[in-house]
Design an enzyme around this catalytic site. Structure first.
Site, PDB file in Angstrom:
ATOM      1  N   GLU A  70       3.868   8.769  -4.339  1.00  0.00           N
ATOM      2  CA  GLU A  70       4.824   8.425  -2.992  1.00  0.00           C
ATOM      3  C   GLU A  70       5.842   7.268  -3.272  1.00  0.00           C
ATOM      4  O   GLU A  70       5.977   6.497  -2.568  1.00  0.00           O
ATOM      5  CB  GLU A  70       3.692   8.082  -1.856  1.00  0.00           C
ATOM      6  CG  GLU A  70       3.137   9.315  -1.444  1.00  0.00           C
ATOM      7  CD  GLU A  70       2.393   8.682  -0.098  1.00  0.00           C
ATOM      8  OE1 GLU A  70       2.645   7.726   0.291  1.00  0.00           O
ATOM      9  OE2 GLU A  70       1.688   9.817   0.134  1.00  0.00           O
ATOM     10  N   GLU A  88       1.074  -1.284   0.008  1.00  0.00           N
ATOM     11  CA  GLU A  88      -0.025  -0.030   0.070  1.00  0.00           C
ATOM     12  C   GLU A  88       0.803   1.231   0.123  1.00  0.00           C
ATOM     13  O   GLU A  88       1.084   1.972   1.077  1.00  0.00           O
ATOM     14  CB  GLU A  88      -1.134   0.050   1.206  1.00  0.00           C
ATOM     15  CG  GLU A  88      -0.322   0.160   2.744  1.00  0.00           C
ATOM     16  CD  GLU A  88      -1.269  -0.067   3.559  1.00  0.00           C
ATOM     17  OE1 GLU A  88      -2.305   1.143   3.509  1.00  0.00           O
ATOM     18  OE2 GLU A  88      -1.207  -0.508   4.797  1.00  0.00           O
TER      19      GLU A  88
END
EC number: 2.1.1.320
Length: 642
Positions: A443, A434
């Site tokens: 990210e 995740e």
């Protein structure tokens, strides 16, 4: 049960007050919170045509009441002042009228500031109110407390008249400069010109005046991106129900229900004291009977329009409270559990306790994905061995304690390492992560998973997620633009921000931008990207303040998590959208375009995802209807460190 409204209901009344003390008491008795009244006394008259209007600006005759009539706390909280409208024209071609109008406005603004009024309401500007804006802009520079409100009707008086006599269509098709006519007759254009001349001052706001006729749905939505602080509702807009009480049409009700979701005050105008309470009661009824806030909306309230810097997951370690917020998401981990279960069932492998299916959770954090994987294995009736790989030493402590508490010692092995650096002989049947950001790849999920996929079985290994796509759309939001501008430097104007946008208007449906798939079997992996996208806007004119970004992620097969509006995962709150600001707002108008097929605005933008040995960064710009400089060149203002 969560309250049905985000904001308390605040309603005032507009009146011409002769006895201001008595009128405030009456308003309070009728449960109104404030009054909106003229700054000058209603019995005081000026003649703007005289070369010198004599006593108007002398000390012999007071143009208004004494400030000692009320205690200062009443002036500060119970009164919104209105400047003069009769005879005033700051853009008059007559220099005498223009000069006297300027003196009057400055005098009344000065008096309102002296009283410490919270806000002052100014008359509606025209399409060309240049001198009017200059005077207001000067005043804004010296006002520290008082806000300046500009009265703007939803539909212009001319259009209301034309609608009434059913001439509007003929009027627009009668030849001549049609586009200019629409622009000149569009109240949003009046507001936009005025606030641009005032450099979008943060203390300048719009006050919408409801009209019997409403503009198109798109034009109503446009106001949701503007700094609207108050809505005036004339009694002439109301209908009367069978019981003889005021009510509003369905269209007016729907727009009001939208406005209730914003920190906006309301004002009833045109009613006699005898009937005032009925109007307030009805509006309060509409406000009270909204649908209750969802758990998601309640969670998001403190973050509305609050700019946050995106996480730097490789450079920084997350804190405990950040993990805690993410782990409360009621949707995300259920979807991960569903995806892992389907993947386990699809694996063509005979599992046993001695030869279990290998699951690697890379970026395990405090263990929510470990738990989802184990629960999925129970549902699928499969034996699994889970490797929980995590680089944050503080999260490792929590993870090891959780393994003991949950009794996972025989199932889970904790790996205290960056996933890109870990070496092992094991190969995963399923790799779960995740690592997504608000923009999907912001990210560094691609870089992390590319480094970790060497642990995935080459031919049969499954990655969860399988792919993810970023989406982008142009937006109008004075609020977000002013929040960025307040920093006053280049760095912040070229930084993307994670934000839950609230006071904004998305100008077109979002479109897909960059897609990444895993595992990536390319011989030479290149995660840099470039795309240009074109959007079609159906609104006649608007201002673009930047772009809003989303993502859609396929975890496995048809199991998705998404913050893209078209297929949003209802109830999920782990991610807010991302805002890419423009350094300067850009005005769009279909009057400036020569489209053969239609008059819709075509807006085109370009986005780059750049990769170096040490960092990843985005660059962006507008390509049409005007070209803006490419922002964040070379990652000079913002980057994500590798």
């Amino acid at each position: 049960m969560i309250n049905s409204a985000q904001y308390e209901f605040s309603c005032g009344v507009e009146l011409e007050s002769v006895d201001i003390q008595l009128d405030i008491e009456r308003a309070y008795d009728l449960e109104y919170q404030f009054i909106m009244t003229s700054i000058s006394h209603p019995r005081f008259n000026r003649d703007f045509t005289k070369a010198s209007i004599g006593n108007s600006f002398s000390n012999k005759v007071a143009f208004t009441r004494s400030d000692t009539l009320l205690q200062s706390n009443y002036w500060r909280s119970s009164i919104v002042g209105k400047t003069s409208t009769n005879g005033i024209d700051l853009d008059s071609i007559d220099p005498t009228i223009r000069s006297n109008s300027v003196k009057t406005l400055k005098q009344e603004i000065s008096w309102a500031a002296h009283l410490s009024l919270p806000s002052i309401l100014l008359p509606t500007p025209s399409f060309n109110s240049t001198n009017y804006a200059q005077v207001v802009n000067q005043s804004l520079q010296s006002l520290s407390y008082m806000k300046v409100w500009i009265r703007i009707p939803l539909v212009s008086p001319k259009s209301q008249l034309l609608n009434k006599f059913d001439y509007y269509q003929d009027h627009n098709t009668s030849g001549g400069s049609g586009n200019n006519l629409v622009d000149n007759d569009n109240p949003w254009e009046w507001w936009n010109n005025f606030r641009l001349l005032c450099n979008q001052h943060p203390n300048l706001s719009a006050v919408l005046e409801m009209t019997s006729d409403l503009p198109s749905k798109e034009q109503l939505q446009q106001w949701l991106g503007e700094p609207v602080k108050c809505v005036i509702i004339p009694t002439s807009v109301f209908l009367t129900n069978k019981a003889g009480f005021p009510t509003l049409s369905k269209a007016h009700q729907q727009f009001l229900l939208q406005l209730f979701n914003y920190n906006i005050q309301f004002v009833v105008s045109g009613a006699s004291m005898d009937t005032l309470k009925d109007y307030k009661t009805y509006l309060k009824f509409l406000h009270t009977n909204q649908n209750p806030l969802t758990q998601e909306e309640y969670f998001e309230m403190p973050y509305l329009d609050f700019l946050q810097a995106p996480l730097q997951p490789l450079m920084d370690n997350l804190e405990s409270q950040t993990y805690e917020v993410f782990e409360k998401d009621p949707i995300k981990y259920k979807q991960y559990q569903n995806a892992v279960r389907l993947a386990l069932l699809d694996l063509d492998k005979k599992d046993s306790k001695d030869d279990p299916i290998i699951i690697m959770v890379v970026g395990a954090g405090r263990g929510p994905l470990v738990n989802s994987s184990i629960q999925a294995s129970i549902e699928a009736n499969k034996f699994v061995k889970v490797f929980a790989v995590e680089k944050n030493p503080n999260a490792i402590v929590t993870l090891r304690n959780r393994i003991i508490m949950e009794g996972w010692e025989e199932i889970v092995t904790v790996i205290d390492s960056d996933m890109r650096d870990w070496n092992t002989e094991y190969r995963a049947d399923i790799m779960v992560s995740e690592l997504l950001g608000s923009f999907g790849d912001n990210e560094l999920s691609p870089e992390c998973l590319d480094g970790a996929q060497r642990y995935l079985k080459k031919d049969t290994g499954i990655s969860i997620p399988t792919w993810y796509t970023s989406y982008i759309a142009p937006i109008s939001s004075s609020k977000l633009f002013n929040e960025v501008t307040a920093y006053g430097d280049l760095k912040h104007s070229e930084t993307p921000y994670v934000v839950k946008p609230h006071n904004f208007h998305q100008l077109a449906e979002s479109k897909p931008l960059f897609t990444f798939s895993h595992p990536n079997r390319d011989e030479i992996i290149d995660n840099s990207r470039y795309e240009s996208l074109e959007f079609e806007l159906t609104i006649p004119s608007t201002t673009c303040h930047g772009f809003i970004g989303y993502f859609d992620c396929c975890l496995y097969k048809d199991v998705h998590i998404s913050i893209n509006p078209s297929n949003f995962s209802t109830g999920m709150f782990s991610w807010f959208p991302i805002y890419f600001p423009l350094k300067q707002p850009v005005y769009f108008s279909n009057g400036n375009l020569n489209n053969n097929n239609n008059n819709n605005i075509k807006a085109k933008c370009a986005f780059w995802r750049n990769v170096s040995k040490s960092k990843v960064w985005y660059e962006w710009c507008l390509l049409s209807p005007t070209i803006t400089p490419i922002q964040n060149v070379g990652g000079r203002s913002y980057y994500i460190g590798l």
